[in-house]
Design a protein around this motif. Structure first.
Motif, PDB file in Angstrom:
ATOM      1  N   LEU A 136     -11.078   6.421  10.428  1.00 39.31           N
ATOM      2  CA  LEU A 136     -11.605   7.792  10.488  1.00 39.31           C
ATOM      3  C   LEU A 136     -10.537   8.820  10.112  1.00 39.31           C
ATOM      4  O   LEU A 136     -10.831   9.786   9.398  1.00 39.31           O
ATOM      5  N   PHE A 139     -10.090   8.602   6.147  1.00 41.79           N
ATOM      6  CA  PHE A 139     -11.173   9.110   5.299  1.00 41.79           C
ATOM      7  C   PHE A 139     -11.598  10.528   5.676  1.00 41.79           C
ATOM      8  O   PHE A 139     -11.639  11.421   4.830  1.00 41.79           O
ATOM      9  N   LEU A 140     -11.927  10.748   6.982  1.00 46.30           N
ATOM     10  CA  LEU A 140     -12.441  12.061   7.395  1.00 46.30           C
ATOM     11  C   LEU A 140     -11.335  13.099   7.544  1.00 46.30           C
ATOM     12  O   LEU A 140     -11.610  14.300   7.486  1.00 46.30           O
ATOM     13  N   TRP A 144     -10.944  13.456   2.929  1.00 46.25           N
ATOM     14  CA  TRP A 144     -12.002  14.457   2.788  1.00 46.25           C
ATOM     15  C   TRP A 144     -11.709  15.763   3.514  1.00 46.25           C
ATOM     16  O   TRP A 144     -12.342  16.776   3.217  1.00 46.25           O
ATOM     17  N   LEU A 146     -12.398  16.784   6.513  1.00 48.41           N
ATOM     18  CA  LEU A 146     -13.511  17.311   7.300  1.00 48.41           C
ATOM     19  C   LEU A 146     -13.102  17.653   8.732  1.00 48.41           C
ATOM     20  O   LEU A 146     -13.702  18.534   9.355  1.00 48.41           O
ATOM     21  N   PHE A 147     -12.097  16.941   9.265  1.00 51.60           N
ATOM     22  CA  PHE A 147     -11.657  17.154  10.638  1.00 51.60           C
ATOM     23  C   PHE A 147     -10.130  17.248  10.686  1.00 51.60           C
ATOM     24  O   PHE A 147      -9.440  16.660   9.849  1.00 51.60           O
ATOM     25  N   LEU A 175     -12.818  13.557  16.319  1.00 51.79           N
ATOM     26  CA  LEU A 175     -12.419  12.244  15.790  1.00 51.79           C
ATOM     27  C   LEU A 175     -12.043  11.247  16.896  1.00 51.79           C
ATOM     28  O   LEU A 175     -12.486  10.089  16.859  1.00 51.79           O
TER      29      LEU A 175
END
Length: 272
Positions: A136, A139-140, A144, A146-147, A175
């Motif tokens: 997580l 990727f996140l 990306w 996102l967080f 997360l």
């Protein structure tokens, strides 16, 4: 066990002091100053140091951190709410999602949804939470964006009982919470499914159907309540597991809770 690890706080502080004062002090003088500063007496037997520590703890004195040079009680007091927040929110979501999914799987036992959900739960349960956390973060967080990947709340947010602060701590804690939920809800779903299937075959449910009770009442008042009872013990164990996992999880996300400070203390041999 911690004292048996190589190195120690005295070695770390002695190296720092040597860099600062150079050759202005002898080794014996540095050792005396370090003992006064750390309130440690390494020349005493280990059991005397241990009982001295216990005596201070029982009187409410947890000592002073060598690494941070702050009282241990203040460090723990500031860090504990964040660990409790992550653990309690994760536990609530894990059981809400797991119990709901397990109950649905039991009611439509043998269907494609039941089979696929059971397989997915088994796979997810077998993956350690820290693997989920690293994936997580990569990727996140990194890929990306996102967080956030570190911190407890935004720098521009004023701490307090306001909407912006609450939204910020939820955003920054998303997360870690998602990592624990994804790694934990599958086990609860499988347990709830098994308990519900066993309960559905009970004689008192046949009597309830013969009495003409609605399916909703049977599901909530009879099946769900009795299927959930054996899971109370597991819930209590899960609380301890979540607090224990915080040491690794908070290090991965650089989330300053109790686990984060515990890991730093072990790394720097900060005995207090």
């Amino acid at each position: 066990m911690i004292r048996l690890m190589p190195g120690g706080p005295m070695d770390f502080l002695r190296a720092q002091m040597s860099q600062q004062v150079g050759g202005q002090m002898t080794q014996a003088e540095m050792d005396r100053k370090l003992e006064l500063f750390t309130n440690m007496h390494p020349d005493r037997p280990l059991h005397e140091q241990y009982f001295g520590y216990i005596e201070h703890v029982l009187s409410g004195d947890l000592g002073r951190s060598i690494w941070y040079n702050e009282p241990v009680a203040e460090i723990l007091g500031a860090a504990m709410p964040w660990t409790i927040f992550i653990s309690i929110v994760s536990l609530v979501v894990i059981y809400a999602a797991g119990v709901s999914l397990g109950a649905i799987m039991a009611y439509i036992e043998g269907s494609k949804f039941d089979i696929s959900s059971s397989m997915l739960s088994i796979v997810i349960t077998s993956v350690p939470f820290y693997i989920v956390a690293i994936v997580l973060v990569w990727f996140l967080g990194y890929q990306w964006g996102l967080f956030p990947i570190s911190g407890q709340f935004g720098e521009n947010v004023r701490p307090g009982y306001n909407t912006a602060f609450i939204q910020s701590i939820l955003y920054y804690g998303a997360l870690p919470i998602i990592s624990l939920v994804l790694a934990g809800f599958g086990r609860i779903a499988l347990s709830m499914r098994g308990n519900s299937i066993q309960t559905l075959g009970a004689d008192y449910l046949r009597v309830a159907r013969l009495r003409g009770l609605s399916q909703r009442r049977i599901a909530l008042r009879y099946v769900a309540r009795n299927a959930f009872l054996p899971m109370y013990t597991g819930m209590m164990i899960s609380i301890g597991t979540l607090f224990g996992s915080s040491i690794i999880l908070e290090q991965i996300f650089s989330y300053p809770g109790v686990g984060y400070y515990m890991f730093r203390a072990v790394s720097s041999r900060d005995y207090p």
